[in-house]
Design an enzyme around this catalytic site. Sequence first.
Site, PDB file in Angstrom:
ATOM      1  N   SER A  77      -6.937   5.634   3.551  1.00 15.81           N
ATOM      2  CA  SER A  77      -6.950   4.784   2.361  1.00 15.81           C
ATOM      3  C   SER A  77      -7.303   3.346   2.728  1.00 15.81           C
ATOM      4  O   SER A  77      -8.063   2.671   2.026  1.00 15.81           O
ATOM      5  CB  SER A  77      -5.580   4.814   1.672  1.00 15.81           C
ATOM      6  OG  SER A  77      -5.420   5.983   0.903  1.00 15.81           O
ATOM      7  N   LYS A 114       5.279   3.284   8.378  1.00 15.67           N
ATOM      8  CA  LYS A 114       4.102   4.147   8.497  1.00 15.67           C
ATOM      9  C   LYS A 114       2.834   3.305   8.497  1.00 15.67           C
ATOM     10  O   LYS A 114       1.949   3.488   9.339  1.00 15.67           O
ATOM     11  CB  LYS A 114       4.068   5.141   7.332  1.00 15.67           C
ATOM     12  CG  LYS A 114       2.886   6.102   7.363  1.00 15.67           C
ATOM     13  CD  LYS A 114       2.768   6.891   6.081  1.00 15.67           C
ATOM     14  CE  LYS A 114       3.965   7.760   5.826  1.00 15.67           C
ATOM     15  NZ  LYS A 114       3.800   8.628   4.633  1.00 15.67           N
ATOM     16  N   THR A 173      -4.842  13.338   5.365  1.00 13.50           N
ATOM     17  CA  THR A 173      -3.430  13.521   5.733  1.00 13.50           C
ATOM     18  C   THR A 173      -3.245  14.812   6.522  1.00 13.50           C
ATOM     19  O   THR A 173      -2.555  14.834   7.552  1.00 13.50           O
ATOM     20  CB  THR A 173      -2.528  13.522   4.485  1.00 13.50           C
ATOM     21  OG1 THR A 173      -2.820  12.392   3.683  1.00 13.50           O
ATOM     22  CG2 THR A 173      -1.063  13.491   4.887  1.00 13.50           C
ATOM     23  N   GLY A 181      -2.839   8.138  -4.279  1.00 11.80           N
ATOM     24  CA  GLY A 181      -2.225   9.357  -4.789  1.00 11.80           C
ATOM     25  C   GLY A 181      -1.046   9.807  -3.949  1.00 11.80           C
ATOM     26  O   GLY A 181      -0.865   9.396  -2.807  1.00 11.80           O
ATOM     27  N   ASP A 182      -0.237  10.649  -4.540  1.00 15.67           N
ATOM     28  CA  ASP A 182       0.864  11.313  -3.850  1.00 15.67           C
ATOM     29  C   ASP A 182       1.046  12.632  -4.593  1.00 15.67           C
ATOM     30  O   ASP A 182       0.102  13.113  -5.256  1.00 15.67           O
ATOM     31  CB  ASP A 182       2.132  10.435  -3.880  1.00 15.67           C
ATOM     32  CG  ASP A 182       3.231  10.933  -2.928  1.00 15.67           C
ATOM     33  OD1 ASP A 182       3.103  10.732  -1.711  1.00 15.67           O
ATOM     34  OD2 ASP A 182       4.208  11.535  -3.418  1.00 15.67           O
ATOM     35  N   GLN A 197       7.180   3.729   3.972  1.00 14.72           N
ATOM     36  CA  GLN A 197       5.782   3.304   3.979  1.00 14.72           C
ATOM     37  C   GLN A 197       5.584   2.016   4.770  1.00 14.72           C
ATOM     38  O   GLN A 197       4.521   1.802   5.354  1.00 14.72           O
ATOM     39  CB  GLN A 197       5.305   3.114   2.536  1.00 14.72           C
ATOM     40  CG  GLN A 197       3.796   3.178   2.360  1.00 14.72           C
ATOM     41  CD  GLN A 197       3.255   4.599   2.378  1.00 14.72           C
ATOM     42  OE1 GLN A 197       3.838   5.496   1.803  1.00 14.72           O
ATOM     43  NE2 GLN A 197       2.140   4.795   3.053  1.00 14.72           N
ATOM     44  N   LYS A 207       5.492   1.757  -3.056  1.00 11.93           N
ATOM     45  CA  LYS A 207       5.409   3.123  -3.580  1.00 11.93           C
ATOM     46  C   LYS A 207       5.687   3.073  -5.076  1.00 11.93           C
ATOM     47  O   LYS A 207       6.313   2.132  -5.584  1.00 11.93           O
ATOM     48  CB  LYS A 207       6.437   4.047  -2.906  1.00 11.93           C
ATOM     49  CG  LYS A 207       6.039   5.505  -2.898  1.00 11.93           C
ATOM     50  CD  LYS A 207       4.969   5.835  -1.866  1.00 11.93           C
ATOM     51  CE  LYS A 207       4.659   7.312  -1.855  1.00 11.93           C
ATOM     52  NZ  LYS A 207       3.699   7.670  -0.794  1.00 11.93           N
ATOM     53  N   ASN A 212      -3.263  19.286  -0.926  1.00 13.37           N
ATOM     54  CA  ASN A 212      -4.253  18.750   0.011  1.00 13.37           C
ATOM     55  C   ASN A 212      -3.769  18.743   1.452  1.00 13.37           C
ATOM     56  O   ASN A 212      -4.498  19.110   2.373  1.00 13.37           O
ATOM     57  CB  ASN A 212      -4.618  17.310  -0.381  1.00 13.37           C
ATOM     58  CG  ASN A 212      -5.748  17.261  -1.391  1.00 13.37           C
ATOM     59  OD1 ASN A 212      -6.312  18.292  -1.746  1.00 13.37           O
ATOM     60  ND2 ASN A 212      -6.066  16.071  -1.857  1.00 13.37           N
ATOM     61  N   LYS A 216       0.860  -1.188   0.000  1.00  9.50           N
ATOM     62  CA  LYS A 216       0.000   0.000   0.000  1.00  9.50           C
ATOM     63  C   LYS A 216       0.886   1.224   0.000  1.00  9.50           C
ATOM     64  O   LYS A 216       1.786   1.351   0.836  1.00  9.50           O
ATOM     65  CB  LYS A 216      -0.896   0.014   1.257  1.00  9.50           C
ATOM     66  CG  LYS A 216      -1.884   1.170   1.283  1.00  9.50           C
ATOM     67  CD  LYS A 216      -3.125   0.821   0.506  1.00  9.50           C
ATOM     68  CE  LYS A 216      -4.029   2.028   0.287  1.00  9.50           C
ATOM     69  NZ  LYS A 216      -3.570   2.918  -0.793  1.00  9.50           N
TER      70      LYS A 216
END
Length: 448
Positions: free
Chosen positions: A380, A116, A212, A167-168, A113, A128, A243, A92
Amino acid sequence: MEAKQYVDGVLKEINKTNPGEKEFIDAATEVLNSLVPVFDKHPEFMRAALLERIVEPERQIIFRVPWVDDNGNVKVNRGFRVQFNSAIGPYKGGLRLHPSVNLSIVKFLGFEQIFKNSLTGLPIGGGKGGSDFNPKGKSDNEIMRFCQSFMAELYKYIGGNMDVPAGDIGVGGREIGYLYGYYKKLKSLSEQAVLTGKGLTFGGSLARTEATGYGLVYFTDEMLKDNKTSFEGKTVVISGSGNVAIYATQKAQELGAKVVALSDSNGYIYDENGINLDVVKEIKEIKRGRIKEYLHSVPSAKYEDGCKNIWKIKCDIALPCATQEEIDEEAAKILVQNGVKVVAEGANMPSTLVAIDVFQSNNVLFGPAKAANAGGVACSALEMSQNSMRLSWTFEEVDEKLQEIMKNIYHNAKNAAHEYGHEGNILMGANIAGFMKVAEAMMAQGIV
């Protein structure tokens, strides 16, 4: 073998086998050095070569992305997906579209990630991806053609039980929509859980857009409360204006803070009366314009080209939400001299290792990215749950779950720091707490 000797040996090998990958090496160095007390206590982790395995991605996918611009010219970009660790669940992690994207950056993001995602308490592994494609200045049709070409290769390697991108930087609702539409066409099935950050009409989650930024503020607020203070009456500087920055600004203002600065890649604005968020949202979310346009509506504000000097603005709380390594040693020292009390990271690794040392040696409360900005991936995962159950939760339900997750992340990191002899060091605690869940899963699953 002593734990420190073991960690140093793995770091030496990482430098040898990943030449030129500065971002990944820095991320690995920061995490691994904090794990020495864990290996002191758990020598079985050394015997199982846990570090050697966890720093090596399970899979790295690199592919070409050809597409045609509006003038009929053929363009070629490079696509990436690094599937780093699936010990606790499917991979993820977001997709980043930015000219700076390369293998080192994708690996650093994927490595972060892992921990996290572990900290959220949800069953998701680390991955990622992205491309060196620059969406700025491109038409909707150009972005659609790029996304379709990108997905034409990526679809082979993703799925709701395998790898779930989101998204990023450079990937918002528009891009996710194009990506999902083409995935659905290629696979001939409606698998909503394959991508998160979707529109509300086709499986998206309420509060995902805000998650976020809101999560960053919820984490910071919990850290403040634990130190007998709050956002009320504090001056806040936030970098970025996407965002994360927008919704961190909104939530900080709701909690009584005055946010005085925001930025984009061209420069930053300073509004001593407090940022007018309605103006920023119109510029960034509707017009897709530049932050400098803020002065058209608020002429009393100030604008400066370049982003670095935003950290010269005096503030109580700094929330870097733009990009990696935006706060270096010099900026960190200026923040400390100007009396900053709290730094919490909304972007991924926005502070250099030296900058973090400056903050910690001056008793600045520091919230590391892997803990403080985990709200996005947490939401997410909540979107994945809703997709699996074929239902939608209310905004309030999602927001309540998000608040609880961020509070738990803070206290789990704090408790891990205490248990392993680093009282008050949330960075060390977050690394250790995130690592332990993954380590125990890897130990249980054998040498794979």
